[in-house]
Design a protein around this motif. Structure first.
Motif, PDB file in Angstrom:
ATOM      1  N   MET A 109       7.517  11.369  13.779  1.00  0.00           N
ATOM      2  CA  MET A 109       8.026  10.404  14.849  1.00  0.00           C
ATOM      3  C   MET A 109       7.257   9.444  15.894  1.00  0.00           C
ATOM      4  SD  MET A 109      11.644  11.182  16.240  1.00  0.00           S
ATOM      5  CE  MET A 109      12.136  12.598  15.534  1.00  0.00           C
ATOM      6  N   ASN A 110       6.448   8.791  15.744  1.00  0.00           N
ATOM      7  CA  ASN A 110       5.385   8.213  16.542  1.00  0.00           C
ATOM      8  C   ASN A 110       5.714   6.853  16.733  1.00  0.00           C
ATOM      9  OD1 ASN A 110       2.949   7.518  17.486  1.00  0.00           O
ATOM     10  ND2 ASN A 110       1.458   8.516  16.657  1.00  0.00           N
ATOM     11  N   PRO A 111       6.491   6.083  17.691  1.00  0.00           N
ATOM     12  CA  PRO A 111       6.603   5.316  18.129  1.00  0.00           C
ATOM     13  C   PRO A 111       5.702   4.093  18.386  1.00  0.00           C
ATOM     14  CG  PRO A 111       7.630   7.023  19.361  1.00  0.00           C
ATOM     15  CD  PRO A 111       6.288   7.370  19.134  1.00  0.00           C
ATOM     16  N   THR A 112       4.233   4.517  18.600  1.00  0.00           N
ATOM     17  CA  THR A 112       3.047   3.728  18.434  1.00  0.00           C
ATOM     18  C   THR A 112       3.082   3.501  16.863  1.00  0.00           C
ATOM     19  OG1 THR A 112       2.384   4.923  20.077  1.00  0.00           O
ATOM     20  CG2 THR A 112       0.758   3.734  19.416  1.00  0.00           C
ATOM     21  N   ASP A 113       2.842   4.308  16.323  1.00  0.00           N
ATOM     22  CA  ASP A 113       2.071   4.053  15.042  1.00  0.00           C
ATOM     23  C   ASP A 113       3.703   3.095  14.239  1.00  0.00           C
ATOM     24  OD1 ASP A 113       0.390   6.037  14.731  1.00  0.00           O
ATOM     25  OD2 ASP A 113       1.567   7.782  13.359  1.00  0.00           O
ATOM     26  N   TYR A 114       4.625   3.139  14.296  1.00  0.00           N
ATOM     27  CA  TYR A 114       5.623   2.148  14.110  1.00  0.00           C
ATOM     28  C   TYR A 114       4.951   0.444  14.385  1.00  0.00           C
ATOM     29  CZ  TYR A 114       9.888  -0.587  13.046  1.00  0.00           C
ATOM     30  OH  TYR A 114      10.853  -1.769  12.608  1.00  0.00           O
ATOM     31  N   ALA A 115       4.850   0.605  15.626  1.00  0.00           N
ATOM     32  CA  ALA A 115       4.008  -0.615  16.413  1.00  0.00           C
ATOM     33  C   ALA A 115       3.138  -1.337  15.463  1.00  0.00           C
ATOM     34  CB  ALA A 115       3.841  -0.181  17.714  1.00  0.00           C
ATOM     35  N   ARG A 116       2.112  -0.410  14.823  1.00  0.00           N
ATOM     36  CA  ARG A 116       1.000  -0.850  14.332  1.00  0.00           C
ATOM     37  C   ARG A 116       1.811  -1.235  12.886  1.00  0.00           C
ATOM     38  NH1 ARG A 116      -2.955   2.228  17.584  1.00  0.00           N
ATOM     39  NH2 ARG A 116      -3.569   0.877  18.076  1.00  0.00           N
ATOM     40  N   VAL A 117       2.923  -0.576  12.731  1.00  0.00           N
ATOM     41  CA  VAL A 117       3.521  -0.845  11.058  1.00  0.00           C
ATOM     42  C   VAL A 117       4.010  -2.463  10.849  1.00  0.00           C
ATOM     43  CG1 VAL A 117       5.334  -0.328   9.221  1.00  0.00           C
ATOM     44  CG2 VAL A 117       3.859   1.565  10.204  1.00  0.00           C
ATOM     45  N   GLU A 118       3.777  -2.316  12.335  1.00  0.00           N
ATOM     46  CA  GLU A 118       5.565  -3.100  12.231  1.00  0.00           C
ATOM     47  C   GLU A 118       4.536  -4.535  11.916  1.00  0.00           C
ATOM     48  OE1 GLU A 118       8.102  -5.479  14.581  1.00  0.00           O
ATOM     49  OE2 GLU A 118       9.498  -4.141  13.607  1.00  0.00           O
ATOM     50  N   GLN A 119       3.478  -5.063  13.326  1.00  0.00           N
ATOM     51  CA  GLN A 119       2.377  -5.896  12.984  1.00  0.00           C
ATOM     52  C   GLN A 119       1.773  -5.773  12.018  1.00  0.00           C
ATOM     53  OE1 GLN A 119      -0.010  -3.886  15.861  1.00  0.00           O
ATOM     54  NE2 GLN A 119      -0.731  -6.359  16.365  1.00  0.00           N
ATOM     55  N   THR A 120       1.427  -5.068  11.048  1.00  0.00           N
ATOM     56  CA  THR A 120       1.323  -5.232   9.498  1.00  0.00           C
ATOM     57  C   THR A 120       1.899  -5.849   8.952  1.00  0.00           C
ATOM     58  OG1 THR A 120      -0.025  -2.913  10.379  1.00  0.00           O
ATOM     59  CG2 THR A 120      -0.702  -3.948   7.839  1.00  0.00           C
ATOM     60  N   ARG A 152       8.879   7.704   0.277  1.00  0.00           N
ATOM     61  CA  ARG A 152       9.606   8.485  -0.235  1.00  0.00           C
ATOM     62  C   ARG A 152       9.827   8.689  -1.038  1.00  0.00           C
ATOM     63  NH1 ARG A 152      13.675  11.536   3.970  1.00  0.00           N
ATOM     64  NH2 ARG A 152      11.266  13.350   5.363  1.00  0.00           N
ATOM     65  N   ALA A 153      11.283   7.465  -1.652  1.00  0.00           N
ATOM     66  CA  ALA A 153      11.580   8.114  -2.981  1.00  0.00           C
ATOM     67  C   ALA A 153      10.782   8.137  -4.278  1.00  0.00           C
ATOM     68  CB  ALA A 153      12.298   7.623  -3.199  1.00  0.00           C
ATOM     69  N   ASN A 154       9.598   7.981  -4.333  1.00  0.00           N
ATOM     70  CA  ASN A 154       8.262   7.520  -4.607  1.00  0.00           C
ATOM     71  C   ASN A 154       7.713   8.886  -5.294  1.00  0.00           C
ATOM     72  OD1 ASN A 154       8.018   4.460  -5.793  1.00  0.00           O
ATOM     73  ND2 ASN A 154       9.657   5.759  -6.153  1.00  0.00           N
ATOM     74  N   GLN A 155       7.772   9.668  -4.087  1.00  0.00           N
ATOM     75  CA  GLN A 155       6.795  10.871  -3.430  1.00  0.00           C
ATOM     76  C   GLN A 155       7.398  12.528  -4.431  1.00  0.00           C
ATOM     77  OE1 GLN A 155       7.326  11.713   0.193  1.00  0.00           O
ATOM     78  NE2 GLN A 155       4.691  11.720   0.025  1.00  0.00           N
ATOM     79  N   PHE A 156       8.440  12.600  -5.368  1.00  0.00           N
ATOM     80  CA  PHE A 156       9.570  13.080  -5.776  1.00  0.00           C
ATOM     81  C   PHE A 156       9.887  12.990  -7.377  1.00  0.00           C
ATOM     82  CE2 PHE A 156      10.954  13.261  -1.264  1.00  0.00           C
ATOM     83  CZ  PHE A 156       9.713  14.315  -0.747  1.00  0.00           C
ATOM     84  N   VAL A 197      19.343  12.507  12.079  1.00  0.00           N
ATOM     85  CA  VAL A 197      19.612  11.430  10.967  1.00  0.00           C
ATOM     86  C   VAL A 197      17.950  11.320   9.762  1.00  0.00           C
ATOM     87  CG1 VAL A 197      19.543   8.800  10.497  1.00  0.00           C
ATOM     88  CG2 VAL A 197      20.889  10.274  11.920  1.00  0.00           C
ATOM     89  N   PHE A 198      17.383  11.331  11.344  1.00  0.00           N
ATOM     90  CA  PHE A 198      15.654  11.280  10.319  1.00  0.00           C
ATOM     91  C   PHE A 198      14.874  12.350  10.513  1.00  0.00           C
ATOM     92  CE2 PHE A 198      16.460   7.883  13.109  1.00  0.00           C
ATOM     93  CZ  PHE A 198      16.660   6.154  12.902  1.00  0.00           C
ATOM     94  N   GLY A 199      15.423  13.535  10.556  1.00  0.00           N
ATOM     95  CA  GLY A 199      14.669  14.618   9.751  1.00  0.00           C
ATOM     96  C   GLY A 199      14.937  14.570   7.926  1.00  0.00           C
ATOM     97  N   SER A 200      14.365  15.349   7.751  1.00  0.00           N
ATOM     98  CA  SER A 200      14.123  16.257   6.542  1.00  0.00           C
ATOM     99  C   SER A 200      15.711  15.850   5.779  1.00  0.00           C
ATOM    100  CB  SER A 200      13.563  17.232   5.848  1.00  0.00           C
ATOM    101  OG  SER A 200      13.270  18.121   6.887  1.00  0.00           O
TER     102      SER A 200
END
Length: 275
Positions: free
Chosen positions: A1-12, A271-275, A174-177
């Motif tokens: 859960m890293n807001p900074t990461d998310y900002a970069r994902v959006e940017q990408t 996520r869905a494809n990981q299992f 909600v956002f946990g496992s």
DNA sequence: AATGCTTTATACT
DNA sequence: AGTATAAAGCATT
């Protein structure tokens, strides 16, 4: 859960939007978010659990159309399994309580709504709950005050109390496992409730079209109206309005930002494809 | 009567 | 075949 990461994902994702025709390579994408290729890779593994190449592939038209097709068959199967008779299909860990017509009419008179803001891997959000369940989850990209104002407008007579700790606890669930049952307490017209209930039967990693959802809600042909009902969803993620896209394979719009919708979907696909 | 998180049909490139 | 434009369509406010 890293807001900074998310900002970069959006940017990408946004960059990819503008330049997909050129099929930008990893190096170019990394440069866009001011990271080395190495750190770019790391970012995606940390945030999405898969490589950037894999993650971004979930955003292609081909992939999306395939999901659209097999969701239809999944939903058919759900019918066969007797969803209506209480058979559980997937993560029906979410139960939806509609507010009583009385509460709806009285604009929340006597209702106590506890709310607060919480950080999530998809950005900050406003969470609110009554004692019967979660009644709102809005992403707050905008001046976050706006989301709260909207809530107050919907329930003008309700009593609002700020409970930051509780909001964060709910967001973690909600956002946990996952795995924990969650109750929803939402108000809307009959039509809206029907649509939101239908939405709950769409599993993570799958997609439905507005058209298909209209059928599921018992109102075939009402795709356009379903669109607005979906758009009125008060509880993001839990009522998965982000899993509804256009029949053509286009992602369509999203109340909390088109890019966020795609990020949510790609993340779920990963996520869905990981299992 | 106007408005949307659409869809289908039709017209072009 | 792919893409732009028009018209049909339906619950809400």
């Amino acid at each position: 859960m890293n807001p900074t990461d998310y900002a970069r994902v959006e940017q990408t994702i946004r960059y990819l939007d503008r330049h997909f025709h050129r099929q930008p390579g990893l190096a170019e994408l990394a440069a866009q978010v001011h990271l080395s290729e190495y750190h770019f890779q790391r970012l995606f593994r940390r945030w999405a659990g898969v490589s950037p190449k894999r993650f971004l592939q979930y955003l292609t038209a081909d992939y999306v159309k395939a999901r659209l097709r097999d969701a239809a068959t999944v939903l058919e199967a759900a019918d066969g399994a007797g969803l209506s008779s209480g058979g559980r299909v997937h993560e029906l860990l979410v139960t939806l309580h509609a507010v009583t017509p009385g509460e709806w009419k009285s604009e929340g008179e006597g209702l106590v709504i506890r709310y607060g803001y919480a950080p999530t891997r998809f950005g900050e959000c406003l969470v609110a709950a009554t004692d019967r369940g979660i009644c709102a989850l809005h992403f707050a990209p905008d001046p976050s005050q706006a989301s709260l104002d909207g809530l107050r407008a919907q329930w003008p007579r309700a009593r609002f109390v700020e409970r930051p700790g509780e909001a964060r606890a709910i967001a973690r669930r909600v956002f946990g496992s996952g795995g924990e049952p969650l109750a929803l307490h939402v108000g809307g017209s009959n039509f809206q409730i029907k649509v939101w209930e239908a939405l709950l039967t769409v599993p993570a990693g799958r997609l439905v079209s507005y058209d298909e959802l209209a059928r599921r809600a018992g109102r075939p042909g009402a795709a356009r109206a379903v669109g607005t009902a979906v758009g009125a969803n008060p509880v993001a993620v839990l009522i998965p309005c982000h899993r509804v896209i256009r029949k053509t394979g286009a992602f369509g719009e999203y109340r909390w930002g088109d890019t966020r919708k795609r990020a949510l979907l790609a993340w779920e696909a990963a996520r869905a494809n990981q299992f």
